[in-house]
Motif scaffolding. Sequence first.
Motif, PDB file in Angstrom:
ATOM      1  N   ASP A  92       0.834  -1.212   0.000  1.00  0.00           N
ATOM      2  CA  ASP A  92       0.000   0.000   0.000  1.00  0.00           C
ATOM      3  C   ASP A  92       0.866   1.259   0.000  1.00  0.00           C
ATOM      4  N   ILE A  93       1.920   1.262   0.836  1.00  0.00           N
ATOM      5  CA  ILE A  93       2.808   2.426   0.911  1.00  0.00           C
ATOM      6  C   ILE A  93       3.526   2.627  -0.417  1.00  0.00           C
ATOM      7  N   LEU A  94       3.985   1.525  -1.014  1.00  0.00           N
ATOM      8  CA  LEU A  94       4.660   1.611  -2.310  1.00  0.00           C
ATOM      9  C   LEU A  94       3.732   2.219  -3.358  1.00  0.00           C
ATOM     10  N   GLU A  95       2.499   1.737  -3.424  1.00  0.00           N
ATOM     11  CA  GLU A  95       1.541   2.262  -4.403  1.00  0.00           C
ATOM     12  C   GLU A  95       1.212   3.721  -4.115  1.00  0.00           C
ATOM     13  N   TYR A  96       1.153   4.086  -2.833  1.00  0.00           N
ATOM     14  CA  TYR A  96       0.905   5.484  -2.470  1.00  0.00           C
ATOM     15  C   TYR A  96       2.054   6.360  -2.984  1.00  0.00           C
ATOM     16  N   CYS A  97       3.294   5.910  -2.767  1.00  0.00           N
ATOM     17  CA  CYS A  97       4.458   6.687  -3.228  1.00  0.00           C
ATOM     18  C   CYS A  97       4.461   6.809  -4.749  1.00  0.00           C
ATOM     19  N   GLN A  98       4.107   5.739  -5.436  1.00  0.00           N
ATOM     20  CA  GLN A  98       4.056   5.783  -6.897  1.00  0.00           C
ATOM     21  C   GLN A  98       2.967   6.742  -7.371  1.00  0.00           C
ATOM     22  N   GLU A  99       1.821   6.701  -6.711  1.00  0.00           N
ATOM     23  CA  GLU A  99       0.695   7.568  -7.092  1.00  0.00           C
ATOM     24  C   GLU A  99       1.049   9.043  -6.909  1.00  0.00           C
ATOM     25  N   LEU A 118       6.569   9.973  -5.382  1.00  0.00           N
ATOM     26  CA  LEU A 118       7.552  10.133  -4.316  1.00  0.00           C
ATOM     27  C   LEU A 118       8.635   9.073  -4.490  1.00  0.00           C
ATOM     28  N   GLN A 119       9.829   9.507  -4.859  1.00  0.00           N
ATOM     29  CA  GLN A 119      10.913   8.564  -5.122  1.00  0.00           C
ATOM     30  C   GLN A 119      11.910   8.467  -3.977  1.00  0.00           C
ATOM     31  N   SER A 120      11.904   9.475  -3.105  1.00  0.00           N
ATOM     32  CA  SER A 120      12.852   9.511  -1.992  1.00  0.00           C
ATOM     33  C   SER A 120      12.172  10.182  -0.803  1.00  0.00           C
ATOM     34  N   VAL A 121      12.015   9.442   0.293  1.00  0.00           N
ATOM     35  CA  VAL A 121      11.248   9.960   1.434  1.00  0.00           C
ATOM     36  C   VAL A 121      12.001   9.738   2.739  1.00  0.00           C
ATOM     37  N   ALA A 132       5.589  -1.483  10.050  1.00  0.00           N
ATOM     38  CA  ALA A 132       5.379  -1.307   8.608  1.00  0.00           C
ATOM     39  C   ALA A 132       6.512  -0.486   7.999  1.00  0.00           C
ATOM     40  N   ALA A 133       6.949   0.551   8.703  1.00  0.00           N
ATOM     41  CA  ALA A 133       8.031   1.404   8.207  1.00  0.00           C
ATOM     42  C   ALA A 133       9.348   0.638   8.113  1.00  0.00           C
ATOM     43  N   MET A 134       9.635  -0.193   9.129  1.00  0.00           N
ATOM     44  CA  MET A 134      10.864  -1.002   9.092  1.00  0.00           C
ATOM     45  C   MET A 134      10.860  -1.946   7.894  1.00  0.00           C
ATOM     46  N   LEU A 135       9.719  -2.569   7.652  1.00  0.00           N
ATOM     47  CA  LEU A 135       9.629  -3.525   6.546  1.00  0.00           C
ATOM     48  C   LEU A 135       9.736  -2.813   5.203  1.00  0.00           C
ATOM     49  N   PHE A 136       9.067  -1.663   5.078  1.00  0.00           N
ATOM     50  CA  PHE A 136       9.137  -0.905   3.825  1.00  0.00           C
ATOM     51  C   PHE A 136      10.569  -0.467   3.544  1.00  0.00           C
ATOM     52  N   ALA A 137      11.235   0.096   4.557  1.00  0.00           N
ATOM     53  CA  ALA A 137      12.602   0.578   4.360  1.00  0.00           C
ATOM     54  C   ALA A 137      13.547  -0.571   3.991  1.00  0.00           C
ATOM     55  N   SER A 138      13.314  -1.731   4.581  1.00  0.00           N
ATOM     56  CA  SER A 138      14.167  -2.890   4.301  1.00  0.00           C
ATOM     57  C   SER A 138      13.921  -3.459   2.909  1.00  0.00           C
ATOM     58  N   ARG A 139      12.678  -3.400   2.463  1.00  0.00           N
ATOM     59  CA  ARG A 139      12.329  -3.923   1.133  1.00  0.00           C
ATOM     60  C   ARG A 139      12.699  -2.932   0.020  1.00  0.00           C
ATOM     61  N   TYR A 140      12.572  -1.629   0.309  1.00  0.00           N
ATOM     62  CA  TYR A 140      12.807  -0.598  -0.708  1.00  0.00           C
ATOM     63  C   TYR A 140      13.783   0.464  -0.180  1.00  0.00           C
ATOM     64  N   PRO A 141      15.019   0.054   0.157  1.00  0.00           N
ATOM     65  CA  PRO A 141      15.969   0.998   0.758  1.00  0.00           C
ATOM     66  C   PRO A 141      16.309   2.182  -0.142  1.00  0.00           C
ATOM     67  N   GLU A 142      16.196   1.990  -1.443  1.00  0.00           N
ATOM     68  CA  GLU A 142      16.505   3.083  -2.367  1.00  0.00           C
ATOM     69  C   GLU A 142      15.499   4.226  -2.269  1.00  0.00           C
ATOM     70  N   MET A 143      14.333   3.966  -1.663  1.00  0.00           N
ATOM     71  CA  MET A 143      13.277   4.972  -1.570  1.00  0.00           C
ATOM     72  C   MET A 143      13.271   5.724  -0.242  1.00  0.00           C
ATOM     73  N   VAL A 144      14.048   5.230   0.734  1.00  0.00           N
ATOM     74  CA  VAL A 144      14.024   5.815   2.085  1.00  0.00           C
ATOM     75  C   VAL A 144      15.397   6.378   2.431  1.00  0.00           C
ATOM     76  N   ASP A 145      15.455   7.669   2.738  1.00  0.00           N
ATOM     77  CA  ASP A 145      16.716   8.296   3.142  1.00  0.00           C
ATOM     78  C   ASP A 145      16.986   8.083   4.628  1.00  0.00           C
ATOM     79  N   LYS A 146      15.998   8.415   5.442  1.00  0.00           N
ATOM     80  CA  LYS A 146      16.138   8.245   6.895  1.00  0.00           C
ATOM     81  C   LYS A 146      14.850   7.635   7.451  1.00  0.00           C
ATOM     82  N   LEU A 147      15.031   6.789   8.468  1.00  0.00           N
ATOM     83  CA  LEU A 147      13.923   6.051   9.075  1.00  0.00           C
ATOM     84  C   LEU A 147      13.847   6.383  10.562  1.00  0.00           C
TER      85      LEU A 147
END
Length: 253
Positions: A65-72, A75-78, A89-104
Amino acid sequence: MLYSKIEGEGKAFLIIHGFLGMSDNWKTLGGQFADKGFQVHMLDMRNHGRSVQSEDFSYELMVQDILEYCQEHALQSVNLLGHSMGGKAAMLFASRYPEMVDKLIVADIGPKYYAPHHQTILAGLNAVDFSVKPSRADVEAILSQYITDFGTRQFLLKNLYWHEPGQLAFRFNLSVFNKKIEEIGVALPSELIFEKPTLFIRGGSSNYILDSDIENIAEHFPLMKLETIPNAGHWLHAENPALFFQMVISFLK
């Protein structure tokens, strides 16, 4: 898919609420972050707030859901902040898509497994019979028989809304949570690592992040930093918003 409230202009900063919460819980802090030059996205996760109601509920789905929200929203870098369930949820998202997260930033939750511990709250919520059209005061009276803490009750009562004239309802999907409560405590998969700056903030009076958990946290988040808000419980951002805000802003600078 996900409802959000967006404030400010600048670097995208996503905020994810905890279990039984919603974007409204972060309205004040979100505005303060926006004043510091961020475009703040306060999300309602699936089965919460004004977002989609679904029979499916898991952290993997929340990450999608977060990935689709960012695509919609292109948002390429958050920067990403999550509290409790939102932190998982944030830990899992950052771990799965590290290229999209600058700081957690993770508020009062760790990557470990947590046994179900919301039974009393769920019992209170399930005791409310909306078919008899209770008033807000009636609902609070029922919840008070199960939930003695005033702050927790007020947090839950924020989910009440007028479904139609004379008919209150909860915004969250209680029937799904009754069936899927085990999902809330699921551990971060052991192989996942996020190798960018990560701030964990815990409440000094909370037992969600123990000293004995730090080694496990560092295995998943080698650039982690841990801060403690003294005398604060699990709702640390509501109990001491000024110190919480300062810790987050100092980390993001």
